[in-house]
Design a protein around this motif. Structure first.
Motif, PDB file in Angstrom:
ATOM      1  N   GLY A  13      -6.438   7.922  10.905  1.00 20.86           N
ATOM      2  CA  GLY A  13      -7.891   8.015  10.871  1.00 20.86           C
ATOM      3  C   GLY A  13      -8.591   7.718  12.175  1.00 20.86           C
ATOM      4  N   ARG A  14      -7.822   7.606  13.254  1.00 22.19           N
ATOM      5  CA  ARG A  14      -8.396   7.350  14.583  1.00 22.19           C
ATOM      6  C   ARG A  14      -7.979   8.463  15.534  1.00 22.19           C
ATOM      7  N   ILE A  15      -8.750   8.612  16.623  1.00 22.40           N
ATOM      8  CA  ILE A  15      -8.467   9.662  17.592  1.00 22.40           C
ATOM      9  C   ILE A  15      -8.165   9.057  18.963  1.00 22.40           C
ATOM     10  N   LEU A  16      -7.161   9.599  19.598  1.00 21.30           N
ATOM     11  CA  LEU A  16      -6.764   9.158  20.931  1.00 21.30           C
ATOM     12  C   LEU A  16      -7.842   9.529  21.941  1.00 21.30           C
ATOM     13  N   SER A  17      -8.272   8.561  22.726  1.00 24.87           N
ATOM     14  CA  SER A  17      -9.293   8.783  23.748  1.00 24.87           C
ATOM     15  C   SER A  17      -8.899   8.064  25.027  1.00 24.87           C
ATOM     16  N   THR A  18      -9.573   8.449  26.111  1.00 23.54           N
ATOM     17  CA  THR A  18      -9.264   7.878  27.416  1.00 23.54           C
ATOM     18  C   THR A  18     -10.546   7.480  28.137  1.00 23.54           C
TER      19      THR A  18
END
Length: 129
Positions: A13-18
């Motif tokens: 339920g989470r998205i990889l971000s930078t």
């Protein structure tokens, strides 16, 4: 128009971000196309450069294309998004200072085009509140 390619990688339920060095806003991993590159060429190169992992080209699927004003610039961004499997462990490289897993609670920390993408994923039941 800034033309970018982004990788959509969801987990629990989470998205990889930078977050890049010297920036306070988080972005989806990916970047701008170089001359003559296809979407997949750009995706594979950018993700390797930023996160030190290899994208599986055969698994890449177009998720959508989104447009919004660029963060802090008087121009629009077109973000073409792909999902894809990968191999390797995430390691922040080059301009990337930090890797994180975000949810809808992080809308105030991301770029305008990423907000559209987060909302799309949330509406599809893929991103947590």
């Amino acid at each position: 128009m800034i033309d970018k390619i982004a990788w959509i990688h969801l987990r629990d339920g989470r998205i990889l971000s930078t977050r890049s060095h010297g920036k306070d806003v988080w972005y989806l991993p990916g970047g701008k196309r170089e001359a003559g590159e296809s979407d997949l060429d750009t995706l594979v190169r950018e993700i390797d450069e930023e996160l030190s992992v290899r994208i599986d080209r055969a698994s890449a699927r177009h998720l959508g294309t989104f447009e919004a004003p660029a963060h802090g610039h008087p121009v629009d961004v077109r973000m073409t998004c792909y999902t894809a499997d990968h191999s390797g462990e995430f390691v922040a490289a080059n301009e990337i200072a930090e890797i994180g897993w975000l949810t809808m609670a992080d809308l105030g920390r991301i770029s305008p085009v990423d907000r559209l993408i987060f909302e799309h994923l949330h509406d599809a039941g893929l991103l947590d509140p």
